[in-house]
Design a protein around this motif. Structure first.
Motif, PDB file in Angstrom:
ATOM      1  N   THR A  46      39.410  44.669  19.128  1.00 23.52           N
ATOM      2  CA  THR A  46      39.939  45.652  20.071  1.00 23.52           C
ATOM      3  C   THR A  46      39.529  45.341  21.499  1.00 23.52           C
ATOM      4  O   THR A  46      39.984  45.996  22.427  1.00 23.52           O
ATOM      5  CB  THR A  46      39.466  47.075  19.709  1.00 23.52           C
ATOM      6  OG1 THR A  46      38.045  47.113  19.770  1.00 23.52           O
ATOM      7  CG2 THR A  46      39.954  47.465  18.339  1.00 23.52           C
ATOM      8  N   THR A  47      38.650  44.355  21.678  1.00 26.62           N
ATOM      9  CA  THR A  47      38.213  43.958  23.014  1.00 26.62           C
ATOM     10  C   THR A  47      38.898  42.657  23.407  1.00 26.62           C
ATOM     11  O   THR A  47      38.972  41.726  22.614  1.00 26.62           O
ATOM     12  CB  THR A  47      36.687  43.772  23.062  1.00 26.62           C
ATOM     13  OG1 THR A  47      36.073  44.992  22.694  1.00 26.62           O
ATOM     14  CG2 THR A  47      36.223  43.372  24.447  1.00 26.62           C
ATOM     15  N   GLY A  48      39.385  42.592  24.645  1.00 27.49           N
ATOM     16  CA  GLY A  48      40.032  41.388  25.133  1.00 27.49           C
ATOM     17  C   GLY A  48      39.435  40.940  26.452  1.00 27.49           C
ATOM     18  O   GLY A  48      38.843  41.737  27.187  1.00 27.49           O
ATOM     19  N   LEU A  49      39.576  39.667  26.745  1.00 22.68           N
ATOM     20  CA  LEU A  49      39.094  39.090  27.995  1.00 22.68           C
ATOM     21  C   LEU A  49      40.218  38.258  28.586  1.00 22.68           C
ATOM     22  O   LEU A  49      40.811  37.422  27.894  1.00 22.68           O
ATOM     23  CB  LEU A  49      37.862  38.214  27.750  1.00 22.68           C
ATOM     24  CG  LEU A  49      37.276  37.506  28.967  1.00 22.68           C
ATOM     25  CD1 LEU A  49      36.725  38.508  29.966  1.00 22.68           C
ATOM     26  CD2 LEU A  49      36.198  36.531  28.540  1.00 22.68           C
ATOM     27  N   ILE A  50      40.517  38.501  29.855  1.00 20.70           N
ATOM     28  CA  ILE A  50      41.505  37.699  30.581  1.00 20.70           C
ATOM     29  C   ILE A  50      40.784  37.006  31.725  1.00 20.70           C
ATOM     30  O   ILE A  50      40.055  37.645  32.483  1.00 20.70           O
ATOM     31  CB  ILE A  50      42.647  38.579  31.144  1.00 20.70           C
ATOM     32  CG1 ILE A  50      43.380  39.306  30.023  1.00 20.70           C
ATOM     33  CG2 ILE A  50      43.625  37.725  31.969  1.00 20.70           C
ATOM     34  CD1 ILE A  50      44.378  40.341  30.509  1.00 20.70           C
ATOM     35  N   LEU A  51      40.970  35.702  31.828  1.00 25.66           N
ATOM     36  CA  LEU A  51      40.424  34.928  32.944  1.00 25.66           C
ATOM     37  C   LEU A  51      41.575  34.470  33.824  1.00 25.66           C
ATOM     38  O   LEU A  51      42.567  33.940  33.324  1.00 25.66           O
ATOM     39  CB  LEU A  51      39.645  33.717  32.430  1.00 25.66           C
ATOM     40  CG  LEU A  51      38.467  34.017  31.520  1.00 25.66           C
ATOM     41  CD1 LEU A  51      37.862  32.727  30.998  1.00 25.66           C
ATOM     42  CD2 LEU A  51      37.421  34.836  32.250  1.00 25.66           C
ATOM     43  N   LEU A  52      41.423  34.700  35.130  1.00 25.40           N
ATOM     44  CA  LEU A  52      42.439  34.295  36.093  1.00 25.40           C
ATOM     45  C   LEU A  52      41.833  33.353  37.128  1.00 25.40           C
ATOM     46  O   LEU A  52      40.708  33.574  37.575  1.00 25.40           O
ATOM     47  CB  LEU A  52      42.988  35.511  36.849  1.00 25.40           C
ATOM     48  CG  LEU A  52      43.563  36.671  36.065  1.00 25.40           C
ATOM     49  CD1 LEU A  52      43.946  37.790  37.022  1.00 25.40           C
ATOM     50  CD2 LEU A  52      44.758  36.233  35.244  1.00 25.40           C
ATOM     51  N   GLU A  53      42.570  32.332  37.519  1.00 28.32           N
ATOM     52  CA  GLU A  53      42.246  31.590  38.735  1.00 28.32           C
ATOM     53  C   GLU A  53      43.255  32.069  39.768  1.00 28.32           C
ATOM     54  O   GLU A  53      44.465  32.031  39.546  1.00 28.32           O
ATOM     55  CB  GLU A  53      42.358  30.080  38.557  1.00 28.32           C
ATOM     56  CG  GLU A  53      41.986  29.359  39.851  1.00 28.32           C
ATOM     57  CD  GLU A  53      42.202  27.861  39.813  1.00 28.32           C
ATOM     58  OE1 GLU A  53      42.008  27.236  40.866  1.00 28.32           O
ATOM     59  OE2 GLU A  53      42.583  27.317  38.767  1.00 28.32           O
ATOM     60  N   LEU A  54      42.730  32.535  40.895  1.00 31.58           N
ATOM     61  CA  LEU A  54      43.563  33.130  41.939  1.00 31.58           C
ATOM     62  C   LEU A  54      43.616  32.246  43.176  1.00 31.58           C
ATOM     63  O   LEU A  54      42.702  31.446  43.427  1.00 31.58           O
ATOM     64  CB  LEU A  54      42.998  34.508  42.303  1.00 31.58           C
ATOM     65  CG  LEU A  54      42.857  35.486  41.136  1.00 31.58           C
ATOM     66  CD1 LEU A  54      42.048  36.702  41.552  1.00 31.58           C
ATOM     67  CD2 LEU A  54      44.217  35.902  40.631  1.00 31.58           C
ATOM     68  N   LEU A  55      44.666  32.401  43.974  1.00 29.81           N
ATOM     69  CA  LEU A  55      44.766  31.680  45.245  1.00 29.81           C
ATOM     70  C   LEU A  55      43.696  32.200  46.194  1.00 29.81           C
ATOM     71  O   LEU A  55      43.734  33.366  46.603  1.00 29.81           O
ATOM     72  CB  LEU A  55      46.154  31.875  45.870  1.00 29.81           C
ATOM     73  CG  LEU A  55      47.328  31.221  45.161  1.00 29.81           C
ATOM     74  CD1 LEU A  55      48.637  31.638  45.815  1.00 29.81           C
ATOM     75  CD2 LEU A  55      47.192  29.716  45.168  1.00 29.81           C
ATOM     76  N   SER A  56      42.738  31.377  46.533  1.00 24.65           N
ATOM     77  CA  SER A  56      41.588  31.793  47.348  1.00 24.65           C
ATOM     78  C   SER A  56      41.985  32.327  48.714  1.00 24.65           C
ATOM     79  O   SER A  56      41.310  33.194  49.266  1.00 24.65           O
ATOM     80  CB  SER A  56      40.623  30.619  47.523  1.00 24.65           C
ATOM     81  OG  SER A  56      40.111  30.225  46.275  1.00 24.65           O
ATOM     82  N   ALA A  57      43.080  31.850  49.276  1.00 26.70           N
ATOM     83  CA  ALA A  57      43.497  32.249  50.620  1.00 26.70           C
ATOM     84  C   ALA A  57      44.026  33.685  50.672  1.00 26.70           C
ATOM     85  O   ALA A  57      44.134  34.263  51.751  1.00 26.70           O
ATOM     86  CB  ALA A  57      44.559  31.292  51.139  1.00 26.70           C
ATOM     87  N   GLU A  58      44.337  34.262  49.531  1.00 33.64           N
ATOM     88  CA  GLU A  58      44.953  35.597  49.477  1.00 33.64           C
ATOM     89  C   GLU A  58      43.908  36.701  49.273  1.00 33.64           C
ATOM     90  O   GLU A  58      44.007  37.515  48.359  1.00 33.64           O
ATOM     91  CB  GLU A  58      46.006  35.639  48.372  1.00 33.64           C
ATOM     92  CG  GLU A  58      47.151  34.694  48.572  1.00 33.64           C
ATOM     93  CD  GLU A  58      47.991  35.036  49.794  1.00 33.64           C
ATOM     94  OE1 GLU A  58      48.067  36.216  50.173  1.00 33.64           O
ATOM     95  OE2 GLU A  58      48.580  34.103  50.375  1.00 33.64           O
ATOM     96  N   LYS A  59      42.898  36.739  50.154  1.00 33.67           N
ATOM     97  CA  LYS A  59      41.777  37.680  50.017  1.00 33.67           C
ATOM     98  C   LYS A  59      42.231  39.135  49.912  1.00 33.67           C
ATOM     99  O   LYS A  59      41.752  39.878  49.061  1.00 33.67           O
ATOM    100  CB  LYS A  59      40.802  37.535  51.193  1.00 33.67           C
ATOM    101  CG  LYS A  59      40.164  36.186  51.315  1.00 33.67           C
ATOM    102  CD  LYS A  59      39.077  36.028  50.308  1.00 33.67           C
ATOM    103  CE  LYS A  59      38.340  34.721  50.576  1.00 33.67           C
ATOM    104  NZ  LYS A  59      37.705  34.217  49.401  1.00 33.67           N
ATOM    105  N   GLU A  60      43.134  39.546  50.776  1.00 30.24           N
ATOM    106  CA  GLU A  60      43.591  40.944  50.785  1.00 30.24           C
ATOM    107  C   GLU A  60      44.258  41.315  49.462  1.00 30.24           C
ATOM    108  O   GLU A  60      43.991  42.380  48.889  1.00 30.24           O
ATOM    109  CB  GLU A  60      44.549  41.166  51.954  1.00 30.24           C
ATOM    110  CG  GLU A  60      44.955  42.612  52.127  1.00 30.24           C
ATOM    111  CD  GLU A  60      45.840  42.802  53.346  1.00 30.24           C
ATOM    112  OE1 GLU A  60      46.871  43.480  53.196  1.00 30.24           O
ATOM    113  OE2 GLU A  60      45.509  42.271  54.427  1.00 30.24           O
TER     114      GLU A  60
END
Length: 82
Positions: A46-60
């Motif tokens: 019932t527990t899940g984990l999502i890992l994302l790599e995000l665009l570093s330049a998009e701070k806001e």
């Protein structure tokens, strides 16, 4: 620099559709997405984990994504910059 977000969902099945809507909304800043949960022929976690790599330049946008996810019951999102 790498910006990684870890998102814990528990209970996963209850909140996953709402989380998916939010991730779709911010899809343009998500470079990589990996979803993990324990699964076997007898049981599905019932527990899940999502890992994302995000665009570093998009701070806001990253801050907004984090705030939206953390505003949900059953969801915890944390950022890591490497």
């Amino acid at each position: 620099m790498y910006t990684i977000m870890a998102i814990k969902l528990s209970p996963r099945t209850k909140i996953a559709p709402t989380v998916q809507e939010i991730l779709t909304k911010y899809g343009c800043i998500i470079k990589v997405r990996l979803g993990l949960h324990e699964a076997s022929t007898d049981d599905c976690s019932t527990t899940g984990l999502i890992l994302l790599e995000l665009l570093s330049a998009e701070k806001e946008q990253i801050v907004k994504l984090s705030e939206e996810l953390n505003s949900l019951e059953y969801v915890t999102a944390k950022l890591l910059e490497l």
